[in-house]
Scaffold this motif. Sequence first.
Motif, short mmCIF file in Angstrom:
data_model
loop_
_atom_site.label_atom_id
_atom_site.label_comp_id
_atom_site.label_asym_id
_atom_site.label_seq_id
_atom_site.Cartn_x
_atom_site.Cartn_y
_atom_site.Cartn_z
N VAL A 62 17.04 -4.05 -29.39
CA VAL A 62 17.32 -3.71 -27.99
C VAL A 62 16.03 -3.69 -27.21
CG1 VAL A 62 18.13 -1.86 -26.48
CG2 VAL A 62 19.47 -2.47 -28.48
N ALA A 63 15.00 -3.09 -27.80
CA ALA A 63 13.70 -3.01 -27.12
C ALA A 63 13.14 -4.41 -26.86
CB ALA A 63 12.73 -2.19 -27.96
N GLU A 64 13.26 -5.28 -27.85
CA GLU A 64 12.76 -6.67 -27.68
C GLU A 64 13.54 -7.39 -26.59
OE1 GLU A 64 11.46 -7.38 -32.34
OE2 GLU A 64 13.19 -8.44 -31.50
N ALA A 65 14.85 -7.24 -26.64
CA ALA A 65 15.69 -7.96 -25.68
C ALA A 65 15.46 -7.46 -24.26
CB ALA A 65 17.17 -7.80 -26.05
N ALA A 66 15.22 -6.16 -24.13
CA ALA A 66 15.03 -5.56 -22.81
C ALA A 66 13.56 -5.58 -22.41
CB ALA A 66 15.57 -4.14 -22.80
N ALA A 67 12.71 -6.11 -23.27
CA ALA A 67 11.26 -6.19 -23.01
C ALA A 67 10.69 -4.82 -22.66
CB ALA A 67 10.97 -7.20 -21.90
N CYS A 68 11.03 -3.84 -23.51
CA CYS A 68 10.47 -2.52 -23.30
C CYS A 68 10.04 -1.96 -24.66
CB CYS A 68 11.48 -1.60 -22.63
SG CYS A 68 12.97 -1.33 -23.62
N SER A 69 9.42 -0.80 -24.64
CA SER A 69 8.92 -0.27 -25.90
C SER A 69 10.00 0.51 -26.62
CB SER A 69 7.70 0.63 -25.65
OG SER A 69 8.03 1.62 -24.71
N LEU A 70 9.81 0.64 -27.93
CA LEU A 70 10.76 1.39 -28.74
C LEU A 70 10.42 2.86 -28.64
CD1 LEU A 70 13.06 1.39 -30.82
CD2 LEU A 70 11.35 1.06 -32.61
N ASN A 71 11.27 3.63 -27.98
CA ASN A 71 11.00 5.06 -27.82
C ASN A 71 12.33 5.81 -27.84
OD1 ASN A 71 12.17 4.57 -25.29
ND2 ASN A 71 10.18 4.23 -24.35
N ASP A 72 12.28 7.11 -27.53
CA ASP A 72 13.51 7.93 -27.61
C ASP A 72 14.57 7.43 -26.64
OD1 ASP A 72 11.85 11.13 -28.25
OD2 ASP A 72 12.47 9.49 -29.58
N GLU A 73 14.11 6.96 -25.47
CA GLU A 73 15.07 6.50 -24.47
C GLU A 73 15.79 5.24 -24.99
OE1 GLU A 73 13.47 5.98 -20.54
OE2 GLU A 73 15.27 4.93 -19.86
N THR A 74 15.02 4.35 -25.60
CA THR A 74 15.62 3.12 -26.15
C THR A 74 16.63 3.47 -27.24
OG1 THR A 74 13.42 2.17 -25.88
CG2 THR A 74 15.07 0.82 -26.97
N ARG A 75 16.26 4.44 -28.06
CA ARG A 75 17.18 4.83 -29.14
C ARG A 75 18.46 5.44 -28.55
NH1 ARG A 75 12.17 6.09 -31.43
NH2 ARG A 75 11.74 4.87 -33.31
N ALA A 76 18.32 6.24 -27.50
CA ALA A 76 19.51 6.82 -26.86
C ALA A 76 20.39 5.73 -26.25
CB ALA A 76 19.08 7.82 -25.78
N GLN A 77 19.75 4.76 -25.62
CA GLN A 77 20.52 3.64 -25.05
C GLN A 77 21.21 2.84 -26.15
OE1 GLN A 77 17.54 1.54 -22.82
NE2 GLN A 77 17.70 2.89 -21.04
N THR A 78 20.54 2.73 -27.27
CA THR A 78 21.14 1.99 -28.40
C THR A 78 22.37 2.72 -28.92
OG1 THR A 78 18.98 1.11 -29.01
CG2 THR A 78 20.69 1.05 -30.70
N ARG A 79 22.26 4.05 -29.02
CA ARG A 79 23.44 4.82 -29.45
C ARG A 79 24.61 4.61 -28.50
NH1 ARG A 79 19.43 8.55 -30.81
NH2 ARG A 79 19.49 9.26 -32.97
N GLU A 80 24.33 4.66 -27.19
CA GLU A 80 25.39 4.45 -26.20
C GLU A 80 26.00 3.07 -26.33
OE1 GLU A 80 26.14 7.78 -25.25
OE2 GLU A 80 27.16 6.30 -23.99
N LEU A 81 25.15 2.09 -26.53
CA LEU A 81 25.63 0.71 -26.69
C LEU A 81 26.54 0.62 -27.91
CD1 LEU A 81 25.62 -2.32 -26.04
CD2 LEU A 81 23.49 -2.52 -27.34
N LEU A 82 26.11 1.22 -29.01
CA LEU A 82 26.91 1.16 -30.23
C LEU A 82 28.22 1.92 -30.08
CD1 LEU A 82 24.06 1.57 -32.88
CD2 LEU A 82 25.47 -0.46 -32.50
N ARG A 83 28.21 3.02 -29.34
CA ARG A 83 29.48 3.74 -29.10
C ARG A 83 30.46 2.82 -28.38
NH1 ARG A 83 26.13 8.33 -28.03
NH2 ARG A 83 26.41 9.85 -29.70
N GLY A 84 29.96 2.13 -27.36
CA GLY A 84 30.81 1.23 -26.60
C GLY A 84 31.33 0.08 -27.46
N LEU A 85 30.46 -0.48 -28.27
CA LEU A 85 30.88 -1.59 -29.13
C LEU A 85 31.87 -1.12 -30.19
CD1 LEU A 85 27.41 -3.34 -29.59
CD2 LEU A 85 29.31 -4.12 -28.17
N HIS A 86 31.64 0.08 -30.71
CA HIS A 86 32.55 0.64 -31.70
C HIS A 86 33.93 0.90 -31.09
CE1 HIS A 86 34.29 4.02 -34.15
NE2 HIS A 86 33.96 3.17 -35.10
N ALA A 87 33.94 1.43 -29.86
CA ALA A 87 35.21 1.72 -29.17
C ALA A 87 36.03 0.45 -28.98
CB ALA A 87 34.93 2.38 -27.83
N ARG A 88 35.34 -0.68 -28.90
CA ARG A 88 36.03 -1.95 -28.70
C ARG A 88 36.28 -2.69 -30.01
NH1 ARG A 88 33.50 -0.15 -24.60
NH2 ARG A 88 34.19 -0.61 -22.48
#
Lengths: 108, 307
Positions: A62-88
């Motif tokens: 996610v960090a690579e794709a969004a061109a940002c650093s890997l940090n707590d915010e990226t990890r939180a966004q990743t969790r949200e993304l995975l929740r959405g993908l799991h729900a679908r």
Amino acid sequence: MVAETRFRVPRGLRLIWRDWADGTIVYHCQSGDTHRLHEVAARVVRAIEDAPRSLDEIATLVAEAAACSLNDETRAQTRELLRGLHARGLVEPTEGGGEAAHDPLGLD
Amino acid sequence: MTLSDWTEQQARAALSGAGVPLRIGPFVARVGTRVRELQDALLRLYRRYPVDGPGGIVDWHVRIEAPNPWRRFVGPQVAAYVDGRRRFAPFPRDQAFAMFEWLLNWCTFSRPHQYLILHSAVVERDGRALVLCGRPGAGKSTLCAALALSGWRLFSDEVALIRPGTREIHAAPRPISLKEGSIDVLRQLAPDHPMGPKMAGTRKGTVAHLEAPADAIARAEEPAEARWIVFPRWKAGASTTLTPLGRARAFLEAADNAFNYSLLGEVGFTSLAEVVDASDAYVLEYSDLDDVLGRFDRLASQEAVAS
């Protein structure tokens, strides 16, 4: 010792992809649902489709794709993304790549 | 042989009896009615349609009849039957032709799942199909009628029939349904082109039907490859704008306007994806019909120059 949670595309699920300049469309062959995924989500699902991935591996993607650093915010966004993908029904958590995890997202 | 090759007496006798097997593009509908006003409209607007031979396969048996002789003088009604089964609530008798057309629409929307069926109008030029996709009220039929009378071949004012595994769209041309103000617009555009009875008070207001052009009926078995998908929006006073639409967006909009996308599953997905791949997609906003016709002519000409 608790096996690391890894995320995979549900067993037996076939996805059909179509990429266009304004987005990626994926067809879920089991549910018959059609999803439009933004670029980051598409990269994550495709990577998971290739092989089960850990949360850290996905967050790195996610960090690579969004061109940002890997940090707590990226990890939180990743969790949200995975929740959405799991729900679908596009991804599911597993315990060490084996059985599906009892905790719906296995993030604790 | 077409319906016009029969004498009026023969045609009316057949309609009143076992019905007439009319070929409408890839379909054969055996059409029957003893309602004289409906026979009049059929003899006028379906005169050029081929009559299938005896023993052929019939896709739909459709009949419109007066169900209750007691209502002949007070609030006369007609009822619709498909394959011997009554469908829908009765209509006033003076709307029989509208009911007939909506009955054929229902057959076309709900039965032929050998196609992916989009709710759209389709016209063709030089082997390339223009799909006008959108909900009722978007202005598809008016635009379709104007194009069909301006050098484009009518495929349908209601459905795009997409053959799975191909980029082909198949034609099923029928009289074009016009509503309210569109009737007068098309009258002005083509005052001599045959039009069916004007029927007021229908569920869609006042409606009338423009006869399908002869060329469209004669060439109904010639498919075309999808080339443009346009989502029209008529807006009073709007200048003509044709805005490119990304294919992912176009795919989802078209799928939303498909009658059987979900039913067909994976086949529906891949079929629509093939058509979208082959097409340029646009959103059209317009109010001036002449201006839009010119824009589409230029679109087709650019394509002809480029190829």
